[in-house]
Scaffold this motif. Structure first.
Motif, PDB file in Angstrom:
ATOM      1  N   ALA A   1       0.811  -1.252  -0.090  1.00  0.00           N
ATOM      2  CA  ALA A   1      -0.197  -0.006   0.087  1.00  0.00           C
ATOM      3  C   ALA A   1       0.868   1.218  -0.210  1.00  0.00           C
ATOM      4  CB  ALA A   1      -0.879  -0.031   1.270  1.00  0.00           C
ATOM      5  N   ALA A   2       0.386   2.202  -0.740  1.00  0.00           N
ATOM      6  CA  ALA A   2       1.189   3.565  -0.483  1.00  0.00           C
ATOM      7  C   ALA A   2       0.344   4.545  -0.496  1.00  0.00           C
ATOM      8  CB  ALA A   2       2.112   3.772  -2.016  1.00  0.00           C
ATOM      9  N   ILE A   3       0.586   5.842   0.039  1.00  0.00           N
ATOM     10  CA  ILE A   3      -0.040   7.052  -0.141  1.00  0.00           C
ATOM     11  C   ILE A   3       0.761   8.361  -0.530  1.00  0.00           C
ATOM     12  CG2 ILE A   3       0.431   7.356   2.460  1.00  0.00           C
ATOM     13  CD1 ILE A   3      -2.235   8.403   2.870  1.00  0.00           C
ATOM     14  N   THR A   4       0.024   9.265  -1.154  1.00  0.00           N
ATOM     15  CA  THR A   4       0.709  10.165  -1.763  1.00  0.00           C
ATOM     16  C   THR A   4       0.685  11.505  -0.544  1.00  0.00           C
ATOM     17  OG1 THR A   4      -0.960  11.315  -2.924  1.00  0.00           O
ATOM     18  CG2 THR A   4       0.157   9.741  -4.190  1.00  0.00           C
ATOM     19  N   SER A   5       1.432  12.421  -0.832  1.00  0.00           N
ATOM     20  CA  SER A   5       1.315  13.544   0.029  1.00  0.00           C
ATOM     21  C   SER A   5      -0.036  14.161  -0.129  1.00  0.00           C
ATOM     22  CB  SER A   5       2.641  14.697  -0.655  1.00  0.00           C
ATOM     23  OG  SER A   5       2.279  15.144  -2.120  1.00  0.00           O
ATOM     24  N   GLY A   6      -0.686  13.968  -1.200  1.00  0.00           N
ATOM     25  CA  GLY A   6      -2.121  14.428  -1.403  1.00  0.00           C
ATOM     26  C   GLY A   6      -3.219  13.635  -0.800  1.00  0.00           C
ATOM     27  N   GLY A   7      -2.667  12.429  -0.329  1.00  0.00           N
ATOM     28  CA  GLY A   7      -3.795  11.512   0.462  1.00  0.00           C
ATOM     29  C   GLY A   7      -4.184  10.545  -0.301  1.00  0.00           C
ATOM     30  N   THR A   8      -3.857  10.442  -1.944  1.00  0.00           N
ATOM     31  CA  THR A   8      -4.246   9.571  -2.588  1.00  0.00           C
ATOM     32  C   THR A   8      -3.346   7.943  -2.215  1.00  0.00           C
ATOM     33  OG1 THR A   8      -4.840  10.984  -4.418  1.00  0.00           O
ATOM     34  CG2 THR A   8      -4.371   8.533  -5.063  1.00  0.00           C
ATOM     35  N   THR A   9      -4.427   7.086  -2.092  1.00  0.00           N
ATOM     36  CA  THR A   9      -3.987   5.723  -1.626  1.00  0.00           C
ATOM     37  C   THR A   9      -3.932   4.677  -2.749  1.00  0.00           C
ATOM     38  OG1 THR A   9      -6.039   5.074  -0.719  1.00  0.00           O
ATOM     39  CG2 THR A   9      -4.368   5.940   0.732  1.00  0.00           C
ATOM     40  N   ASN A  10      -2.933   3.764  -2.820  1.00  0.00           N
ATOM     41  CA  ASN A  10      -3.260   2.591  -3.592  1.00  0.00           C
ATOM     42  C   ASN A  10      -2.800   1.473  -2.849  1.00  0.00           C
ATOM     43  OD1 ASN A  10      -2.883   1.302  -5.880  1.00  0.00           O
ATOM     44  ND2 ASN A  10      -0.495   1.568  -6.151  1.00  0.00           N
ATOM     45  N   TYR A  11      -3.415   0.425  -3.166  1.00  0.00           N
ATOM     46  CA  TYR A  11      -3.437  -0.884  -2.530  1.00  0.00           C
ATOM     47  C   TYR A  11      -3.318  -2.127  -3.433  1.00  0.00           C
ATOM     48  CZ  TYR A  11      -5.411   1.442   1.678  1.00  0.00           C
ATOM     49  OH  TYR A  11      -5.677   2.247   2.721  1.00  0.00           O
ATOM     50  N   ALA A  12      -2.689  -2.998  -2.978  1.00  0.00           N
ATOM     51  CA  ALA A  12      -2.386  -4.235  -3.813  1.00  0.00           C
ATOM     52  C   ALA A  12      -3.989  -4.944  -3.648  1.00  0.00           C
ATOM     53  CB  ALA A  12      -1.359  -5.157  -3.142  1.00  0.00           C
ATOM     54  N   ASP A  13      -4.203  -5.545  -4.494  1.00  0.00           N
ATOM     55  CA  ASP A  13      -5.455  -6.354  -4.572  1.00  0.00           C
ATOM     56  C   ASP A  13      -5.894  -7.322  -3.431  1.00  0.00           C
ATOM     57  OD1 ASP A  13      -5.959  -6.676  -8.121  1.00  0.00           O
ATOM     58  OD2 ASP A  13      -6.334  -4.932  -6.849  1.00  0.00           O
ATOM     59  N   PHE A  14      -4.604  -7.733  -3.162  1.00  0.00           N
ATOM     60  CA  PHE A  14      -4.512  -9.005  -2.039  1.00  0.00           C
ATOM     61  C   PHE A  14      -4.743  -8.373  -0.674  1.00  0.00           C
ATOM     62  CE2 PHE A  14      -0.224  -8.050  -0.723  1.00  0.00           C
ATOM     63  CZ  PHE A  14       0.212  -7.908  -1.859  1.00  0.00           C
ATOM     64  N   VAL A  15      -4.907  -6.961  -0.509  1.00  0.00           N
ATOM     65  CA  VAL A  15      -5.132  -6.307   0.865  1.00  0.00           C
ATOM     66  C   VAL A  15      -6.152  -5.462   0.905  1.00  0.00           C
ATOM     67  CG1 VAL A  15      -2.552  -6.507   1.533  1.00  0.00           C
ATOM     68  CG2 VAL A  15      -3.526  -4.326   0.644  1.00  0.00           C
TER      69      VAL A  15
END
Length: 121
Positions: free
Chosen positions: A49-63
């Motif tokens: 998972a990751a999160i940008t400075s603007g708060g956008t998140t990205n998750y792997a499908d498995f989590v």
């Protein structure tokens, strides 16, 4: 010198929860994104998972639906709340930060030392 220090790993039973923390310290101009990767024995390191400075998140499908990434900008800290853990979630979890040391410098990836997460069945 930039340091990323992780904490919060450990042993938990399947279905349980853990919360990982990672704080970045040093002479940092700006942090673009922070996130978590994991690597199990014999496998490649993968994005969790990751999160940008603007708060956008990205998750792997498995989590998706089980893990939540969040960030405290004032503390240069990223968190990973892990719920409904499964044995296959067991791995070394690494913190990552993409950041700039100076206004005009290139963005560079930095890594923490890793924290072990073990999930028993």
């Amino acid at each position: 010198q930039v340091q990323l220090v992780e904490s919060g790993g450990g042993l938990v039973q399947a279905g349980g929860s853990l919360r990982l923390s990672c704080g970045a310290s040093g002479s940092i101009f700006a942090i673009n994104a922070m996130g978590w990767y994991r690597q199990a024995p014999g496998k490649q390191r993968e994005l969790v998972a990751a999160i940008t400075s603007g708060g956008t998140t990205n998750y792997a499908d498995f989590v998706k639906g089980r893990f939540t990434v969040s960030r405290d900008h004032a503390k240069n800290t990223v968190y990973l709340q892990m719920n409904s853990l499964k044995p296959e979630d067991g791995a070394v979890y690494y913190c990552n930060a993409n950041l700039k040391l100076r206004r005009w410098s290139l963005s560079t990836d930095y890594w923490g030392q890793g924290t072990q997460v073990t999930v028993s069945s």
